[in-house]
Design a protein around this motif. Structure first.
Motif, PDB file in Angstrom:
ATOM      1  N   ARG B  72       0.837  -1.197   0.000  1.00 48.54           N
ATOM      2  CA  ARG B  72       0.000   0.000   0.000  1.00 48.54           C
ATOM      3  C   ARG B  72       0.873   1.250   0.000  1.00 48.54           C
ATOM      4  N   THR B  74       3.927   1.455  -1.087  1.00 49.62           N
ATOM      5  CA  THR B  74       4.581   1.543  -2.403  1.00 49.62           C
ATOM      6  C   THR B  74       3.640   2.198  -3.428  1.00 49.62           C
ATOM      7  N   ALA B  75       2.392   1.786  -3.410  1.00 48.33           N
ATOM      8  CA  ALA B  75       1.428   2.363  -4.354  1.00 48.33           C
ATOM      9  C   ALA B  75       1.290   3.864  -4.137  1.00 48.33           C
ATOM     10  N   GLU B  78       4.383   5.689  -5.392  1.00 50.53           N
ATOM     11  CA  GLU B  78       4.417   5.791  -6.860  1.00 50.53           C
ATOM     12  C   GLU B  78       3.585   6.973  -7.345  1.00 50.53           C
ATOM     13  N   VAL B 167      -2.687   6.112   9.884  1.00 52.20           N
ATOM     14  CA  VAL B 167      -3.573   5.562   8.855  1.00 52.20           C
ATOM     15  C   VAL B 167      -3.762   4.073   9.123  1.00 52.20           C
ATOM     16  N   GLY B 170      -6.330  -0.962   5.672  1.00 47.77           N
ATOM     17  CA  GLY B 170      -7.687  -1.067   5.129  1.00 47.77           C
ATOM     18  C   GLY B 170      -8.071   0.165   4.341  1.00 47.77           C
ATOM     19  N   LEU B 171      -7.463   1.324   4.690  1.00 42.42           N
ATOM     20  CA  LEU B 171      -7.733   2.525   3.899  1.00 42.42           C
ATOM     21  C   LEU B 171      -6.879   2.465   2.631  1.00 42.42           C
ATOM     22  N   PRO B 172      -7.399   2.891   1.505  1.00 43.03           N
ATOM     23  CA  PRO B 172      -6.665   2.711   0.252  1.00 43.03           C
ATOM     24  C   PRO B 172      -5.469   3.646   0.134  1.00 43.03           C
ATOM     25  N   SER B 173      -4.578   3.304  -0.785  1.00 41.72           N
ATOM     26  CA  SER B 173      -3.373   4.108  -0.973  1.00 41.72           C
ATOM     27  C   SER B 173      -3.734   5.531  -1.418  1.00 41.72           C
ATOM     28  N   SER B 174      -4.851   5.675  -2.138  1.00 38.65           N
ATOM     29  CA  SER B 174      -5.255   7.009  -2.595  1.00 38.65           C
ATOM     30  C   SER B 174      -5.490   7.942  -1.401  1.00 38.65           C
ATOM     31  N   HIS B 175      -5.933   7.345  -0.277  1.00 42.95           N
ATOM     32  CA  HIS B 175      -6.147   8.173   0.907  1.00 42.95           C
ATOM     33  C   HIS B 175      -4.811   8.699   1.433  1.00 42.95           C
ATOM     34  N   ASN B 178      -3.744  11.583  -0.657  1.00 42.85           N
ATOM     35  CA  ASN B 178      -4.507  12.794  -0.327  1.00 42.85           C
ATOM     36  C   ASN B 178      -4.035  13.413   0.983  1.00 42.85           C
ATOM     37  N   LEU B 179      -3.748  12.527   1.923  1.00 38.31           N
ATOM     38  CA  LEU B 179      -3.334  12.985   3.250  1.00 38.31           C
ATOM     39  C   LEU B 179      -2.000  13.723   3.166  1.00 38.31           C
ATOM     40  N   ALA B 182      -2.512  17.021   1.520  1.00 36.74           N
ATOM     41  CA  ALA B 182      -3.176  17.985   2.407  1.00 36.74           C
ATOM     42  C   ALA B 182      -2.192  18.530   3.435  1.00 36.74           C
TER      43      ALA B 182
END
Lengths: 681, 188
Positions: B72, B74-75, B78, B167, B170-175, B178-179, B182
Motif C-alpha cells: 500500500r 509503495t502504491a 508511486e 492511517v 484497510g484505507l486505500p493508498s489514494s487516501h 490525499n493525506l 493535504a
C-alpha cells in the motif's frame, strides 16, 4: 428515491499487490530462511490481486466481500424490514480529544455504525476490513450531505492500554484536512474497568491471544461485529465479516429512513390475505425478486382452539372414515395432550426443537423452505419433511414405508441424532415426567399411567389423526355435486388425471372418496438420479427472493455434510429389486407442501407434472407405470389446476388451532393445561 | 490568518494539552537516536526532518499484514512520485534479532526503491518504538520460530518529525496520497 451506492473503488492496493506478486514470482533474491514468508506473501498477494472478492484462492484463504463489489444484487431498499434487535447500550468513553463523553453523544442525533477495533489487529478480514468499509462510507458521506446528516461512524478501541486518546486523535486526524472531518469518530476508554461493561453490553467476547510460551501477545481474539444503531438507540442490524459491505449498509440505512417516513403517515393495516387457507406463509414465486411474503407476523396470528376430534370422527367431504387402531384412545383430552407434545420444543436433546419445526402447520405441516429437512443444531436430514395432513389414512409411514402405525413411528424422529436428537427412549420419558405442566395429563387419559413409551406415541398419534383436511373445491364438485365449485380447467385436469396421464393409477380416487394415494412403493427414478455422481462444478444457492449465487461445490463440501445415499425401500427389505422405491404421497393439499418428491428436488407442481410427462428418470428398475405422457402444454396446465384445487376448506381451522398451541418454552408457567386455553386465543 | 494556519494553531494547542510528543524523550529527542540503515550506515531520524514522512513499523518475517502495508505504501509513493510531491518513507523493524541490514535490504527490494529501512541496537529501537507508542510483543510460534505482534498503522509525520496522523490498514493508498498532499499544503 435516494440512491446511495458506493461506486467501485479500488480494492486494497490491488494493482500494487498484483505487481508485487509478479515481482516476487520472478526473483530469487530471498534468502532460504525467508522461503516460508515468501510463500505466504504470495498467497496474500494473490488474494488481493484477485478481482473477484469472495473467490477462493489457490491456498484456500478468503478475502471478505467488503473489499470489492458484491457478487449479488443488493435488495432494493424498502423491500425488506429491519426489526429492532434490542437496545444499544450507552457508556462512558474517552473521545479523541481526551474528553470523557457518552457513547450516545458520539452516535449523534441520527443513525450510527459502531465498530470495535484495536490498532495492532493484523487480520485482513478483521479491523482493516471495518476500516475499509467505513472509509467507503465516509467517502459516500462526503459526497452526499443527506447521508452525512443521517449517519455517524464510531470506532471504539478495546485495547485501552495501547490505544490511548492520543492515538485515537491521530486516527481522527486522517480526515482533519478532508471534506468530511467529523463523520468518523474514534474513541477509547480509560482502562479495562471502563471497557468491560461495554464489551458485555455489545456481546463482544474479546480474549487476549497467548503465545505458545503462555505469555500474552498484542493480539486479541474477537468476532467482527459492526452494529447499526437507530436514533432511538436500538440495534437494527449486526454485520459480520461476510455481510460487512458499504452497499448493504447503505441499503439498510435507506430502508430504515423509508420506514421512518412510512410510520409518520401512519402504519398500514395488514393487507387482506389471499388464498383460502388462512394465516401462514406462501412461498409461491419465492425465486423471483418481486416476491412478497404474505406471512403473518407472530403477534398478528390468532390462535383458536377447536374441536379437533370431529375431523377424526366425521372427516370432511371426500375422505372415508379414519382407519383407527381399536386400542387408540381418541378423545379431546388425548388429542390435546398430543398437540401439546407436538409443539413442545423441550422434547429435543437441546430443548429447542419440536415436531412442528419440520412439520410447519402453515406450510402444509411440511416445510416449504428446505428440500431436505434440518434437525437440531443444523444437522442435515437426507429426505424432505412429508406433510402430516391426512396422515391418518397412510397405511405406510416414512418415505420408505418402514412403519405402519403413528404411535410407533413418532419415536424415530424423537430419537434420530439429526432430527430431535434424544439419546434414548428413557431420556424422552424422563424429560416429560420432569415437566410440571405435564403433571396428571397422562394419568387422566391413560388409566392413571405415568408417561411411557406407548402412551407418548398414542398421544402424538391421536393429534395427528385429527389433521384431516378435505372438502376442497374438487371434493365439492366431484363428491358434492356442485358444478360451480371448480372451473373447466380443473375438470379437464381430472379427466387427464384418470385417463391420458394415468396419475390415478397410484394416486387413487374411488367413487365415494379419494385418498389420492395407494400408499404403495414405486421407483420413479428420482432416487436413482440422486444416487448418480453429480459432477457440476458449481451449485446454485438462493439467498433471498431473486438472489442466487453460484457456490463452488468444493466450497460447499468443505462446510457442509454430504447427504447420505438413499436406496429407499431396499434399506428395509434388502431386496435389490426394491432399490429407489418410495411411497406414493397423497395429493390432497399438495399445493401447500412444496418442494416435492422424497428429496424435495422439484420445487413446483408444474415441475412435478413435467417430470411425469417425461416418463420419470430412466433406470433399470423404473416402475412400468411410468412412460412419457405426450401431454400438451395446456394439458399440463390443467393438471396443475387440478392439484391446486385439492386444498381442504377446513385448513384455516386446523391452522388457528395450531397457532393456539403452547410451544413449551414459556418458562415455569403451565401453559394451556389440557390444551383448552391457547396462548393466542 | 488563513484557515489552514488557524487549524494548525488549534492542533498545536491541542497537542500541548495532550502531553506533547516531545516530552516523551529527553534531550535532542527521537531524531537523535542512532539507528542503522539497510546499507549498514548510521542513520538518525533527524536526517528526514524538514520533509513529510510516512513511517511504518514491521518485520521481514511478518506473514500477513506487513507485506500488504508495504505494498500500500509503495502504491502511494508511486503516485506521489508521479505528481512530483516530495515525501520520505521509512520502514523500522521491530525484530532486530533477525532483521539485519542485509535482510532488510533484500526485503525492501520488492517495494518502492526510495523506502529507507532501519534497524539498530535493541535499546535504541525500543526508544523509538516507545516514542511512537508502537506496542510490540515477541510471540513464539509452534514451529519454534516467533512473530512480533506490533502496531501496524502507518504514521504520517510532519516536517518536525511529529506524528500528524495514523492511517489504519484497510484505507486505500489514494487516501495516503490525499493525506500527504493535504499536510504539505497546510505546511506551506
Amino acid at each position: 428515491m435516494i440512491t446511495w451506492r458506493v461506486w467501485k473503488t479500488e480494492a486494497v492496493h490491488c494493482n500494487t499487490a498484483r505487481r508485487i506478486s509478479l515481482q516476487t514470482g520472478c526473483r530469487c533474491g530471498f534468502c532460504p530462511a525467508n522461503f516460508r514468508m515468501l510463500r505466504r506473501l504470495l498467497i496474500i498477494v494473490v488474494i488481493l490481486a484477485g478481482t473477484s472478492p469472495g473467490q477462493v484462492c489457490a491456498a484456500g484463504e478468503l478475502i471478505a466481500p467488503g473489499y470489492g463489489t458484491l457478487d449479488y444484487v443488493v435488495p432494493t431498499a424498502g423491500s425488506y424490514a429491519l426489526p429492532p434487535l434490542g437496545g444499544a447500550a450507552d457508556a462512558l468513553v474517552v473521545d479523541s480529544n481526551g474528553s470523557e463523553r457518552q457513547l450516545y453523544q458520539l452516535f449523534g442525533e441520527r443513525y450510527a455504525l459502531l465498530s470495535f477495533m484495536y490498532s495492532s489487529c493484523s487480520d485482513v478480514n478483521g479491523c482493516p476490513l471495518t476500516a475499509h468499509v467505513f472509509y467507503r462510507l465516509q467517502r459516500a458521506m462526503a459526497q452526499n450531505p443527506l447521508l452525512a446528516k443521517s449517519l455517524k461512524l464510531v470506532s471504539l478501541s478495546f485495547d485501552p492500554e495501547h490505544d490511548t486518546p492520543q492515538n485515537m486523535h491521530l486516527y481522527a486526524n486522517n480526515f482533519r484536512h478532508t471534506d468530511a472531518p467529523d463523520h468518523w469518530r474514534f474513541a477509547t476508554t480509560r482502562n479495562q474497568q471502563q471497557l468491560a461493561p461495554i464489551l458485555q453490553a455489545y456481546s463482544q467476547d474479546v480474549q487476549q491471544a497467548l503465545a505458545t510460551n503462555g505469555l500474552p501477545t498484542t493480539d486479541f481474539y474477537h468476532v467482527l461485529r459492526v452494529f447499526l444503531i437507530d436514533p432511538q438507540r436500538r440495534i437494527r442490524n449486526i454485520y459480520s465479516v461476510s455481510f460487512l459491505h458499504a452497499d448493504l449498509i447503505l441499503a439498510d440505512l435507506e430502508t430504515l429512513l423509508l420506514q421512518e417516513r412510512g410510520t409518520q403517515v401512519g402504519r398500514q393495516p395488514p393487507p387482506e390475505r389471499p388464498g383460502s387457507f388462512g394465516p401462514g406463509d406462501r412461498k409461491q414465486g419465492y425465486a423471483r425478486a418481486d416476491y412478497r411474503t404474505d406471512s403473518l407476523a407472530l403477534q398478528n396470528r390468532e390462535g383458536q382452539v377447536t374441536d379437533l376430534l370431529r375431523y377424526a370422527s366425521n372427516p370432511p367431504l371426500g375422505l372415508p372414515a379414519v382407519p383407527r387402531p381399536h386400542e387408540l384412545v381418541l378423545s379431546p383430552a388425548s388429542i390435546a395432550l398430543g398437540r401439546k407434545l407436538f409443539f413442545d420444543r423441550r422434547l429435543s436433546l437441546n430443548k429447542t426443537f419440536s415436531c412442528a419445526m419440520c412439520h410447519v402447520p402453515e406450510q402444509g405441516f411440511a416445510n416449504n423452505e428446505m428440500a431436505t429437512a434440518v434437525g437440531i443444531e443444523g444437522r442435515s436430514v437426507r429426505r424432505n419433511a412429508p406433510s402430516l395432513l391426512n396422515v391418518a389414512y397412510a397405511s405406510r409411514l416414512f418415505h420408505d414405508g418402514r412403519e405402519d402405525r403413528l404411535s410407533q413411528q413418532v419415536w424415530a424422529p424423537l430419537l434420530a441424532a439429526n432430527e430431535m436428537g434424544n439419546p434414548s427412549i428413557g431420556y424422552v420419558i424422563n424429560t416429560i415426567r420432569s415437566l410440571a405442566d405435564y403433571d396428571g395429563l397422562f394419568a387422566a387419559v391413560y388409566d392413571a399411567q405415568q408417561p411411557g413409551m406407548q402412551n407418548i406415541g398414542d398421544a402424538l398419534a391421536a393429534y395427528q389423526m385429527t389433521l384431516n383436511a378435505a372438502d376442497s373445491p374438487f371434493d365439492r364438485w366431484y363428491f358434492g355435486g356442485d358444478a360451480q365449485a371448480v372451473g373447466a380447467a380443473v375438470k379437464h385436469g381430472f379427466e387427464l388425471f384418470r385417463g391420458k396421464a394415468g396419475c390415478a393409477s397410484c394416486h387413487t380416487v374411488t367413487k365415494d372418496y379419494a385418498l389420492f394415494s395407494d400408499y404403495a412403493m414405486h421407483n420413479t427414478g428420482v432416487g436413482y438420479l440422486s444416487s448418480q455422481v453429480n459432477s457440476a462444478a458449481t451449485v446454485q444457492v438462493q439467498l433471498a427472493p431473486g438472489v442466487f449465487v453460484d457456490v463452488q461445490r468444493e466450497v460447499l463440501e468443505r462446510v457442509g455434510e454430504p447427504l447420505a445415499a438413499d436406496l429407499g425401500l431396499y434399506e428395509i427389505t434388502e431386496n435389490p429389486a426394491d432399490r429407489w422405491k418410495f411411497k406414493t404421497p397423497t395429493l390432497r393439499n399438495v399445493a401447500l407442501s412444496a418442494p416435492y418428491m422424497h428429496d424435495g428436488s422439484l420445487t413446483s407442481l408444474r415441475e412435478v407434472v413435467e417430470f411425469y410427462n417425461r416418463g420419470g428418470i430412466a433406470n433399470p428398475l423404473l416402475d412400468p407405470l411410468l412412460r412419457p405422457l405426450q401431454l400438451q402444454e395446456q394439458e399440463v396446465d390443467a393438471l396443475v389446476a387440478l392439484l391446486q384445487a385439492l386444498n381442504g376448506s377446513n385448513l384455516p381451522v386446523l391452522l388457528r388451532d395450531a397457532f393456539a398451541a403452547p410451544v413449551g418454552d414459556t418458562g415455569g408457567a403451565s401453559p394451556a393445561k389440557g390444551g383448552q386455553r391457547g396462548q393466542g386465543s | 490568518m488563513s484557515p489552514g494556519l488557524r487549524h494548525s494553531g488549534c492542533v498545536l494547542l491541542l497537542c500541548c494539552l495532550l502531553q506533547p510528543w516531545t516530552m516523551a524523550i529527553a534531550g535532542e529527542g527521537v531524531g537523535a537516536i542512532p539507528l542503522i540503515d539497510q546499507d549498514g550506515a548510521d542513520f538518525r531520524l533527524s536526517a528526514v526532518h524538514g520533509s513529510v514522512v510516512l513511517l511504518l513499523f514491521g518485520f521481514t518475517h511478518c506473514p500477513h499484514i506487513c507485506p500488504l502495508e508495504m505494498s500500500r505504501l509503495t502504491a502511494a509513493l508511486e503516485t506521489l512520485e508521479s505528481r512530483g510531491q516530495e515525501v520520505k518513507a521509512i520502514f523500522i523493524t521491530v525484530d532486530p534479532q533477525r532483521d539485519s541490514p542485509a535482510v532488510i535490504k533484500s526485503y525492501l527490494s520488492h517495494f518502492h526503491p526510495t523506502i529507507i529501512g532501519l534497524t539498530g541496537m535493541p535499546g535504541n529501537l525500543d526508544a523509538v518504538t516507545d516514542y511512537y507508542r508502537v506496542k510490540r510483543v515477541q510471540a513464539p510460534t509452534t514451529q519454534g520460530s516467533y512473530l512480533v505482534d506490533h502496531g501496524n498503522s502507518l504514521y504520517l509525520l510532519n516536517a518536525q518529525g511529529e506524528p500528524e496522523a495514523l492511517v489504519p490498514p484497510g484505507l486505500p493508498s489514494s487516501h495516503i496520497v490525499n493525506l500527504v498532499a493535504a499536510l504539505q499544503e497546510h505546511t506551506h
